[in-house]
Scaffold this active site. Structure first.
Site, PDB file in Angstrom:
ATOM      1  N   HIS A  88      43.726  34.846  44.692  1.00  0.00           N
ATOM      2  CA  HIS A  88      42.471  33.921  44.639  1.00  0.00           C
ATOM      3  C   HIS A  88      41.356  33.976  43.912  1.00  0.00           C
ATOM      4  O   HIS A  88      40.988  35.378  43.589  1.00  0.00           O
ATOM      5  CB  HIS A  88      42.025  34.270  46.209  1.00  0.00           C
ATOM      6  CG  HIS A  88      43.085  33.809  47.427  1.00  0.00           C
ATOM      7  ND1 HIS A  88      43.333  32.510  47.615  1.00  0.00           N
ATOM      8  CD2 HIS A  88      43.898  34.628  48.050  1.00  0.00           C
ATOM      9  CE1 HIS A  88      44.269  32.625  48.690  1.00  0.00           C
ATOM     10  NE2 HIS A  88      44.646  33.776  48.890  1.00  0.00           N
ATOM     11  N   CYS A 112      39.526  27.816  43.005  1.00  0.00           N
ATOM     12  CA  CYS A 112      40.837  27.980  43.717  1.00  0.00           C
ATOM     13  C   CYS A 112      41.223  26.281  43.941  1.00  0.00           C
ATOM     14  O   CYS A 112      42.410  26.086  43.840  1.00  0.00           O
ATOM     15  CB  CYS A 112      40.812  28.537  45.031  1.00  0.00           C
ATOM     16  SG  CYS A 112      41.003  30.372  44.941  1.00  0.00           S
TER      17      CYS A 112
END
Length: 112
Positions: A23, A35
């Site tokens: 992430h 992201c």
């Protein structure tokens, strides 16, 4: 941090697999543009390959993880299309990494 790894054939530089994991932690979940960008490019590429070539890629997808081994298609024209779409994905992800290098890292491995 998002880590993207492309595995290439050392002889012809063909992409034989890729993995996207992690992430970005650029912003809170749901507001993280890094992201979202990486996800859109990677998942969109897999979807484009399947829609435009009718080849279903063997993929593994979980929260923060997408990977695929790319089969060699017996039809050279179809295989070339798949590779072109994968190379486009590599360029798009590299562009994101240029702007958000603290959040996205691109790596490459060569297999002989």
């Amino acid at each position: 941090m998002i880590n993207v790894t492309f595995v290439r054939n050392a002889v012809d530089r063909r992409i034989i697999s890729f993995a996207v994991e992690g992430h970005a932690k650029y912003a809170k979940p749901g507001k993280d543009i890094v992201c979202a960008g990486v996800s859109a490019v990677s998942v969109g590429t897999v979807n484009a390959i399947e829609a435009l070539t009718q080849v279903e890629l063997p993929c593994s997808m979980k929260n923060g993880w997408l990977s695929s081994d790319i089969p060699v298609h017996p039809d050279r024209e179809t295989d070339d299309k798949i590779q072109l779409l994968l190379e486009a994905m590599a360029v798009m992800l590299a562009t994101i990494a240029e702007s958000y290098g603290r959040n996205v890292v691109i790596g490459e491995q060569l297999l002989s």
